[in-house]
Design a protein around this motif. Structure first.
Motif, PDB file in Angstrom:
ATOM      1  N   GLU A  21     -41.738  14.157 -29.274  1.00  0.00           N
ATOM      2  CA  GLU A  21     -42.299  14.549 -27.986  1.00  0.00           C
ATOM      3  C   GLU A  21     -42.403  16.073 -27.920  1.00  0.00           C
ATOM      4  OE1 GLU A  21     -40.704  12.829 -24.436  1.00  0.00           O
ATOM      5  OE2 GLU A  21     -40.882  10.774 -25.175  1.00  0.00           O
ATOM      6  N   THR A  49     -38.599   9.858 -28.376  1.00  0.00           N
ATOM      7  CA  THR A  49     -38.512   9.180 -27.081  1.00  0.00           C
ATOM      8  C   THR A  49     -37.845  10.029 -25.997  1.00  0.00           C
ATOM      9  OG1 THR A  49     -36.425   8.205 -27.777  1.00  0.00           O
ATOM     10  CG2 THR A  49     -38.409   6.851 -28.059  1.00  0.00           C
ATOM     11  N   PHE A  50     -37.527  11.280 -26.312  1.00  0.00           N
ATOM     12  CA  PHE A  50     -36.814  12.092 -25.335  1.00  0.00           C
ATOM     13  C   PHE A  50     -37.193  13.558 -25.526  1.00  0.00           C
ATOM     14  CE2 PHE A  50     -33.023  14.073 -23.381  1.00  0.00           C
ATOM     15  CZ  PHE A  50     -32.970  13.342 -22.207  1.00  0.00           C
ATOM     16  N   TYR A  51     -37.196  14.303 -24.416  1.00  0.00           N
ATOM     17  CA  TYR A  51     -37.383  15.751 -24.549  1.00  0.00           C
ATOM     18  C   TYR A  51     -36.420  16.466 -23.616  1.00  0.00           C
ATOM     19  CZ  TYR A  51     -39.621  16.681 -20.032  1.00  0.00           C
ATOM     20  OH  TYR A  51     -39.863  16.832 -18.692  1.00  0.00           O
ATOM     21  N   GLU A  52     -36.151  17.695 -23.967  1.00  0.00           N
ATOM     22  CA  GLU A  52     -35.212  18.497 -23.178  1.00  0.00           C
ATOM     23  C   GLU A  52     -35.467  19.951 -23.543  1.00  0.00           C
ATOM     24  OE1 GLU A  52     -30.509  18.035 -22.733  1.00  0.00           O
ATOM     25  OE2 GLU A  52     -31.200  17.937 -24.808  1.00  0.00           O
ATOM     26  N   TYR A  62     -37.616  31.509 -17.929  1.00  0.00           N
ATOM     27  CA  TYR A  62     -37.459  31.564 -16.478  1.00  0.00           C
ATOM     28  C   TYR A  62     -37.321  33.012 -16.006  1.00  0.00           C
ATOM     29  CZ  TYR A  62     -36.238  29.562 -11.975  1.00  0.00           C
ATOM     30  OH  TYR A  62     -36.248  29.193 -10.661  1.00  0.00           O
ATOM     31  N   HIS A  79     -45.926  11.703 -24.458  1.00  0.00           N
ATOM     32  CA  HIS A  79     -45.369  10.410 -24.838  1.00  0.00           C
ATOM     33  C   HIS A  79     -46.090  10.031 -26.126  1.00  0.00           C
ATOM     34  CE1 HIS A  79     -43.794   9.078 -20.597  1.00  0.00           C
ATOM     35  NE2 HIS A  79     -43.080  10.038 -21.148  1.00  0.00           N
ATOM     36  N   SER A  87     -41.725   8.074 -17.170  1.00  0.00           N
ATOM     37  CA  SER A  87     -40.725   7.042 -17.434  1.00  0.00           C
ATOM     38  C   SER A  87     -39.640   7.122 -16.357  1.00  0.00           C
ATOM     39  CB  SER A  87     -40.098   7.271 -18.801  1.00  0.00           C
ATOM     40  OG  SER A  87     -39.324   8.465 -18.766  1.00  0.00           O
ATOM     41  N   ASP A  90     -37.916  10.356 -16.742  1.00  0.00           N
ATOM     42  CA  ASP A  90     -38.741  11.457 -16.224  1.00  0.00           C
ATOM     43  C   ASP A  90     -38.592  11.567 -14.712  1.00  0.00           C
ATOM     44  OD1 ASP A  90     -39.767  11.825 -18.776  1.00  0.00           O
ATOM     45  OD2 ASP A  90     -41.595  10.673 -18.396  1.00  0.00           O
ATOM     46  N   LEU A  98     -32.354  20.325  -7.944  1.00  0.00           N
ATOM     47  CA  LEU A  98     -32.959  21.651  -8.062  1.00  0.00           C
ATOM     48  C   LEU A  98     -34.412  21.584  -8.512  1.00  0.00           C
ATOM     49  CD1 LEU A  98     -30.118  23.758  -9.750  1.00  0.00           C
ATOM     50  CD2 LEU A  98     -30.543  23.341  -7.331  1.00  0.00           C
TER      51      LEU A  98
ATOM     52  N   PRO B   8     -32.057  29.656  -8.712  1.00  0.00           N
ATOM     53  CA  PRO B   8     -33.326  28.980  -9.011  1.00  0.00           C
ATOM     54  C   PRO B   8     -34.237  28.944  -7.780  1.00  0.00           C
ATOM     55  CG  PRO B   8     -31.584  27.371  -8.716  1.00  0.00           C
ATOM     56  CD  PRO B   8     -30.928  28.727  -8.636  1.00  0.00           C
ATOM     57  N   THR B   9     -35.528  28.897  -8.037  1.00  0.00           N
ATOM     58  CA  THR B   9     -36.540  28.958  -6.966  1.00  0.00           C
ATOM     59  C   THR B   9     -36.200  28.097  -5.756  1.00  0.00           C
ATOM     60  OG1 THR B   9     -38.088  29.024  -8.806  1.00  0.00           O
ATOM     61  CG2 THR B   9     -39.036  28.858  -6.601  1.00  0.00           C
ATOM     62  N   ILE B  10     -35.803  26.879  -6.037  1.00  0.00           N
ATOM     63  CA  ILE B  10     -35.641  25.899  -4.974  1.00  0.00           C
ATOM     64  C   ILE B  10     -34.475  26.246  -4.032  1.00  0.00           C
ATOM     65  CG2 ILE B  10     -34.082  24.251  -6.085  1.00  0.00           C
ATOM     66  CD1 ILE B  10     -37.454  23.300  -4.619  1.00  0.00           C
ATOM     67  N   HIS B  53     -23.506  18.426 -10.774  1.00  0.00           N
ATOM     68  CA  HIS B  53     -24.567  17.416 -10.728  1.00  0.00           C
ATOM     69  C   HIS B  53     -25.211  17.280 -12.113  1.00  0.00           C
ATOM     70  CE1 HIS B  53     -28.190  15.255  -9.686  1.00  0.00           C
ATOM     71  NE2 HIS B  53     -27.696  15.017  -8.484  1.00  0.00           N
ATOM     72  N   PHE B  55     -28.140  16.758 -13.155  1.00  0.00           N
ATOM     73  CA  PHE B  55     -29.406  17.415 -13.456  1.00  0.00           C
ATOM     74  C   PHE B  55     -29.414  18.892 -13.074  1.00  0.00           C
ATOM     75  CE2 PHE B  55     -30.943  12.893 -12.854  1.00  0.00           C
ATOM     76  CZ  PHE B  55     -30.888  12.628 -14.220  1.00  0.00           C
ATOM     77  N   VAL B  56     -28.201  19.463 -13.001  1.00  0.00           N
ATOM     78  CA  VAL B  56     -28.065  20.896 -12.748  1.00  0.00           C
ATOM     79  C   VAL B  56     -27.411  21.528 -13.972  1.00  0.00           C
ATOM     80  CG1 VAL B  56     -26.826  22.624 -11.386  1.00  0.00           C
ATOM     81  CG2 VAL B  56     -27.876  20.659 -10.238  1.00  0.00           C
ATOM     82  N   TYR B  59     -25.131  28.269 -16.589  1.00  0.00           N
ATOM     83  CA  TYR B  59     -24.771  29.023 -17.787  1.00  0.00           C
ATOM     84  C   TYR B  59     -23.984  30.260 -17.383  1.00  0.00           C
ATOM     85  CZ  TYR B  59     -28.569  26.113 -19.476  1.00  0.00           C
ATOM     86  OH  TYR B  59     -29.372  25.045 -19.773  1.00  0.00           O
ATOM     87  N   THR B  82     -26.282  31.862 -14.566  1.00  0.00           N
ATOM     88  CA  THR B  82     -27.641  31.385 -14.314  1.00  0.00           C
ATOM     89  C   THR B  82     -27.595  29.913 -13.923  1.00  0.00           C
ATOM     90  OG1 THR B  82     -28.478  32.910 -15.986  1.00  0.00           O
ATOM     91  CG2 THR B  82     -29.956  31.142 -15.301  1.00  0.00           C
ATOM     92  N   LEU B  84     -29.977  26.641 -13.269  1.00  0.00           N
ATOM     93  CA  LEU B  84     -31.331  26.137 -13.520  1.00  0.00           C
ATOM     94  C   LEU B  84     -31.372  24.618 -13.376  1.00  0.00           C
ATOM     95  CD1 LEU B  84     -32.576  28.109 -16.687  1.00  0.00           C
ATOM     96  CD2 LEU B  84     -33.455  28.281 -14.369  1.00  0.00           C
ATOM     97  N   PRO B  85     -32.512  24.100 -12.970  1.00  0.00           N
ATOM     98  CA  PRO B  85     -32.659  22.638 -12.986  1.00  0.00           C
ATOM     99  C   PRO B  85     -32.726  22.145 -14.430  1.00  0.00           C
ATOM    100  CG  PRO B  85     -34.756  23.676 -12.460  1.00  0.00           C
ATOM    101  CD  PRO B  85     -33.727  24.775 -12.526  1.00  0.00           C
ATOM    102  N   VAL B  87     -34.502  20.282 -17.246  1.00  0.00           N
ATOM    103  CA  VAL B  87     -35.871  19.826 -17.484  1.00  0.00           C
ATOM    104  C   VAL B  87     -35.831  18.953 -18.729  1.00  0.00           C
ATOM    105  CG1 VAL B  87     -38.276  20.443 -17.803  1.00  0.00           C
ATOM    106  CG2 VAL B  87     -36.783  21.946 -16.485  1.00  0.00           C
ATOM    107  N   ALA B  88     -35.991  17.663 -18.508  1.00  0.00           N
ATOM    108  CA  ALA B  88     -35.855  16.694 -19.594  1.00  0.00           C
ATOM    109  C   ALA B  88     -36.526  15.402 -19.181  1.00  0.00           C
ATOM    110  CB  ALA B  88     -34.378  16.447 -19.887  1.00  0.00           C
ATOM    111  N   GLY B  89     -36.607  14.488 -20.107  1.00  0.00           N
ATOM    112  CA  GLY B  89     -37.191  13.190 -19.796  1.00  0.00           C
ATOM    113  C   GLY B  89     -37.292  12.355 -21.061  1.00  0.00           C
ATOM    114  N   GLY B  90     -37.934  11.232 -20.912  1.00  0.00           N
ATOM    115  CA  GLY B  90     -38.075  10.359 -22.074  1.00  0.00           C
ATOM    116  C   GLY B  90     -39.226   9.408 -21.868  1.00  0.00           C
ATOM    117  N   SER B  91     -39.480   8.594 -22.864  1.00  0.00           N
ATOM    118  CA  SER B  91     -40.588   7.653 -22.682  1.00  0.00           C
ATOM    119  C   SER B  91     -40.087   6.228 -22.806  1.00  0.00           C
ATOM    120  CB  SER B  91     -41.685   7.921 -23.697  1.00  0.00           C
ATOM    121  OG  SER B  91     -41.160   7.890 -24.998  1.00  0.00           O
TER     122      SER B  91
END
Lengths: 156, 91
Positions: A21, A49-52, A62, A79, A87, A90, A98, B8-10, B53, B55-56, B59, B82, B84-85, B87-91
């Motif tokens: 990915e 199947t994953f990203y980070e 940033y 994907h 997903s 996601d 945040l 972070p922005t939010i 959390h 997803f937080v 650093y 620092t 930051l949120p 940033v990750a995911g998957g399929s």
């Protein structure tokens, strides 16, 4: 609305990293909703199947955006064997405490059962677990398009 | 010496728009409480059920606190923190 060269850059990045990915962001001026440049990021998961985002790169990017009064307008990833739809993971991460709810989440699919040269490219807003797809309008340039904030009154 | 915390922005509405603020404390947890005492609402966004959390990401001088004791991770004077949120995911 997104410039064609940025779409091409995302697709090229996704194809380059396939079958892993690919991920990255499109940055634009702070306070705008207009992506101006692509920043491909390293996928720290190096997975199909994953990203980070990689932590030091994420912090560096940033900080650079902050200093240049830019913001993340789009967060994209690929994907590589499924359709370009968020997903469960996601959606969960994009609904974190945040997460910027004004960001556009772009997904591109590099799965193999697509017509030659075509790659599904779709965009979503994700807020509190709710996914809303939005139309993607691809333009050659923002200059002659109605982008709202940049419309200059012609004095008439 | 104070600790500089990048916001972070939010969370910037909590800090009057400031991109970074100063804080005091010797652990991540103390820093968060100190921030929350002046910028109410920040702690609730970062801490859930007594832990950071999921997803937080936080650093301290570029080191992920998850690998340094989580909320108990030490923060030295003059450090840069620092937030930051993830940033990750998957399929």
């Amino acid at each position: 609305m997104i410039r064609k060269d940025l779409v091409d850059e995302i697709v090229a990045h996704a194809l380059r990293d396939h079958p892993r990915e690919a991920c990255g962001v499109l940055a634009g001026p702070e306070g705008s909703d207009r992506p101006e440049r692509a920043i491909p990021m390293f996928n720290n998961a190096q997975s199909d199947t994953f990203y980070e985002f990689e932590p030091s790169e994420h912090q560096r990017v940033y900080r650079t955006l902050d200093e240049g009064d830019e913001r993340v307008v789009v967060i994209y990833h690929s994907h590589t064997s499924t359709e370009a739809y968020p997903s469960r993971t996601d959606i969960a991460v994009a609904s974190g405490p945040l997460a910027d709810t004004s960001a556009h989440y772009v997904l591109v699919s590099t799965r193999e059962d697509q017509p030659a040269g075509e790659h599904e490219f779709r965009s979503y807003r994700i807020v509190d677990g709710a996914v809303t797809e939005e139309p993607v309008e691809v333009v050659e340039s923002y200059m002659f398009s109605h982008t709202g904030a940049d419309d200059v009154p012609d004095g008439r | 010496m104070a600790i500089t915390v990048s916001i972070p922005t939010i969370l910037r509405p909590h800090t009057g728009g400031a991109k970074s603020v100063e804080a005091h404390g010797s652990t991540v947890s103390e820093i968060i409480s100190d921030l929350d005492s002046r910028h109410s609402g920040i702690k609730a966004r970062l801490v859930k059920d007594g832990t950071l959390h999921r997803f937080v990401n936080i650093y301290v001088n570029d080191e992920d606190v998850r690998f340094a004791g989580g909320l108990d991770a030490p923060v030295a004077d003059g450090a840069s923190v620092t937030i930051l949120p993830a940033v990750a995911g998957g399929s």
